[in-house]
Design a protein around this motif. Structure first.
Motif: not given
Length: 516
Positions: A287, A323, A326
């Motif tokens: 990612s 993020y 994540d």
């Protein structure tokens, strides 16, 4: 070809076109590389085929590692980045063996047929040590271990998927030509070598070890001598005594080696693709958050000081703020928080990762680390350690053969001052079987067994520590403990434990650089 005329190819490779970071998973490796999928996949295939070739040559077939116990290889941009991570300007690649977390760092390698570049050779050399430690507990002398690693690392890959090992070690050409010669009598006599090496900063030890190993492997008149040399040592002979018994006149062997070095051609072992069966390889593009966290993860996995940890934590928090959903990013943040000494923050980050993805192995590990450290100062240590081991027990259900849950289940008793039950001791021994390359773990098991008066079993775990190809602070105490056990003079088992406990576990990279 004449080895003495071969040059050591150390030219830096040109930068590849921009590619996305990829995670490439195979049976024995996890590779992270900022590269094309074609090259990353081929790199992993070459590593797996190399492993398969080693199994055929040695006749040793280790158990399949659990997912977290594979070697993780980080392929970074260039040798300079490797050197910064290692803290050593002479290193072109290095490897750190850890239970449940062995890592290697190499610069981008040119994925090609033929003999690999020097950074790949360094990785193959260190993986040879990893493989041999995982498959055999023979207390090999240093020349034998390094000569064998050089023998396997001198490999060649074909476009069709074949592998040759035992090729001429061209990367040792200048060393054999220009560095101080190390005679056979010095190779097989560690004390004699040590006396001379103190006066010389650079010699041909690695090159000469390769040459002797190669010669004894392929010369018909010397067939079987390597095996008999090993057997003689197993019977209690010293390296020098075994060499004189099996090899005969060492000066004569020295002369033979010099003639062998001048040969125009040398034999090697070649394996066709169909002989090297490997399992399927999976490729995943990581990612964007993981990619931004990668520089932090690299330093964390290498190991950091408290000062360095505080420095990278600033960046880790910034990435995590961008993020927050994540799970892999939050697990990496948990590691950075733990390294900086922030246990509560590490636990919170780990819990956040697990709430998103219960399969985040590193989140369980970092939460467990933080809880164990906090338990050291708890008033009710028994309760604190029972709570601390919970993340590891959860990880054990997720990955039954991960060694860390077995280690920390044992430690939950010892660290809280309780006698570990038999199941905990057996679990610790199982962890040592799963990670025989982790010498600190082998020493931990040896201390436990010695405390129970099981000296023969303790000695078994001390052998790879005492005779490690890369001696460290563990090696000398292990040798002293073996000598005491062998002499039959152990009157106080706790004295033996104290002797082993005097060892300091060092976490420096295994050589893996210009000196292999």
């Amino acid at each position: 070809m004449r080895i003495l005329a071969a040059l050591c190819a150390l030219a830096l490779l040109p930068s590849a076109a921009h590619a996305e970071w990829l995670e490439v998973s195979s049976a024995h490796f996890v590779v992270y590389a900022d590269d094309t999928e074609r090259d990353a996949r081929k790199f992993s295939e070459q590593l797996e085929r190399y492993h398969a070739a080693m199994e055929i040559v040695t006749g040793l077939e280790g158990q399949m590692p659990s997912p977290s116990n594979r070697v993780t290889v980080f392929v970074v941009k260039n040798p300079r980045q490797v050197q910064r991570l290692a803290g050593n300007r002479d290193v072109y690649g290095f490897y750190i063996p850890r239970a449940g977390g062995s890592v290697a760092f190499v610069p981008r390698v040119e994925v090609k047929s033929g003999q690999p570049d020097f950074s790949m050779i360094a990785l193959l050399h260190e993986y040879a040590h990893h493989f041999l430690l995982s498959s055999s507990r023979f207390p090999s002398p240093r020349w034998f271990g390094e000569g064998g690693a050089e023998f396997f690392a001198s490999a060649e890959f074909t476009t069709s998927g074949g592998v040759s090992v035992g090729m001429p070690a061209n990367h040792r050409g200048w060393e054999l030509a220009l560095a101080r010669n190390v005679k056979v009598a010095e190779l097989v006599d560690p004390e004699a070598y040590e006396k001379k090496s103190r006066r010389n900063s650079y010699d041909a030890f690695y090159g000469k070890s390769w040459l002797l190993y190669h010669y004894l492997t392929f010369t018909p008149d010397r067939s079987g001598q390597l095996r008999r040399y090993v057997q003689a040592m197993a019977r209690g002979k010293t390296s020098r005594e075994a060499a004189e018994e099996v090899f005969g006149d060492l000066d004569q062997l020295e002369r033979e080696l010099q003639r062998y070095l001048e040969q125009k051609t040398m034999l090697s072992l070649r394996f066709a693709p169909e002989q090297l069966t490997i399992q399927p390889i999976a490729v995943r593009q990581i990612s964007k958050g993981e990619e931004e966290m990668m520089p932090i993860r690299l330093r964390s996995r290498r190991g950091v000081s408290r000062e360095e940890a505080m420095e990278i934590l600033v960046d880790a928090r910034k990435v995590a703020a961008r993020y927050p959903a994540d799970a892999a990013v939050l697990a990496a943040l948990a590691e950075a928080e733990f390294d900086a000494g922030n246990d509560a923050e590490a636990i919170a980050a780990a819990d956040g990762a697990l709430a998103i993805d219960p399969g985040q192995v590193n989140a369980y590990v970092q939460k467990g680390f933080a809880l164990f450290r906090g338990a050291e100062e708890a008033e009710d240590r028994t309760t604190a350690y029972r709570k601390a081991v919970a993340p590891f027990l959860a990880l054990n259900k997720l990955e039954n053969d991960h060694p860390l849950p077995l280690i920390f289940y044992y430690r939950s008793f010892v660290d809280s001052g309780r006698q570990p039950p038999e199941t905990a001791v057996l679990g610790l021994q199982r962890a040592a079987e799963l990670a025989p390359f982790d010498l600190g773990l082998q020493m931990m098991v040896a201390r436990e067994l010695a405390s129970e008066g099981k000296f023969a079993e303790a000695r078994y775990h001390l052998i790879p520590v005492a005779y490690s190809p890369h001696p460290d602070g563990l090696s000398e105490p292990a040798r002293m403990a073996i000598e005491k056990i062998d002499s039959g003079s152990v009157e106080d088992r706790q004295e033996l434990v104290r002797l082993m406990s005097g060892a300091e576990i060092e976490e420096e990279p295994a050589d893996g650089g210009s000196e292999g």
